[in-house]
Design a protein around this motif. Sequence first.
Motif, mmCIF file in Angstrom:
data_model
loop_
_atom_site.group_PDB
_atom_site.id
_atom_site.type_symbol
_atom_site.label_atom_id
_atom_site.label_comp_id
_atom_site.label_asym_id
_atom_site.label_seq_id
_atom_site.Cartn_x
_atom_site.Cartn_y
_atom_site.Cartn_z
ATOM 1 N N GLU A 120 92.356 54.167 31.404
ATOM 2 C CA GLU A 120 93.603 53.416 31.599
ATOM 3 C C GLU A 120 94.314 53.265 30.260
ATOM 4 N N GLU A 125 98.251 52.661 34.538
ATOM 5 C CA GLU A 125 98.376 54.108 34.338
ATOM 6 C C GLU A 125 97.028 54.650 33.859
ATOM 7 N N LYS A 146 98.364 60.112 23.892
ATOM 8 C CA LYS A 146 98.897 60.606 25.152
ATOM 9 C C LYS A 146 99.648 61.922 24.926
#
Length: 208
Positions: A120, A125, A146
């Motif tokens: 997470e 998300e 990310k």
Amino acid sequence: MIFSYNKDAVGDTLMVIVANAKGQEVNHESRGSITRVFVKNTKETVGWNFFKISSTLTDLVGKGQIDLTDEQLTALNHLLAAEGFSEQVSIDRTPKIVTGFVKSCKAHPDSDHLSITQTEVDHGEVLQIVCGAPNIKAGLKVVVAKPGAMMPDGLIIWPGELRGQESHGMICSARELAVPNAPTARGILELPFDTEIGEAFIGSDYQL
């Protein structure tokens, strides 16, 4: 989009990375002090180079990835329009290197050292990330780069596959994050359990 400027290393050039060319052949076109980089077959724009940029953005500083102000972004788009380019550049201001929580971790079916995690990264998300660190396990608070992140060494993180399993980011070590006094031993950085998920993480500010 990723904006990068390092005058000492590459000269007075602002580089804008738009997308991953994924190994495809690229070409370029130049107009004035701007070069557009694009995939040869699809014509998709994957990057821009703004040369002699300090003549337009006189307050530009940095040694790697930078954040532009709204005024600087407007100036870039005026330059593009003035040279006849129809495309514009934009900014995604959401942080790309963030604190996360490893919700689950299982062995990769085709590797004796990789693990598949569900991690997470913010407000529910969850990203599937394949990780090779020996200390990865469920329940850890970690740092996640990310897709779209630029690491301190210039590496850009894109979605991909490792041994046939999708991986959407990277769980980072202290060394990869340029944390001061980072250990040289392999292993991801483990954060205190009370760390908030989804917070931006700056390695140079972190104290081990």
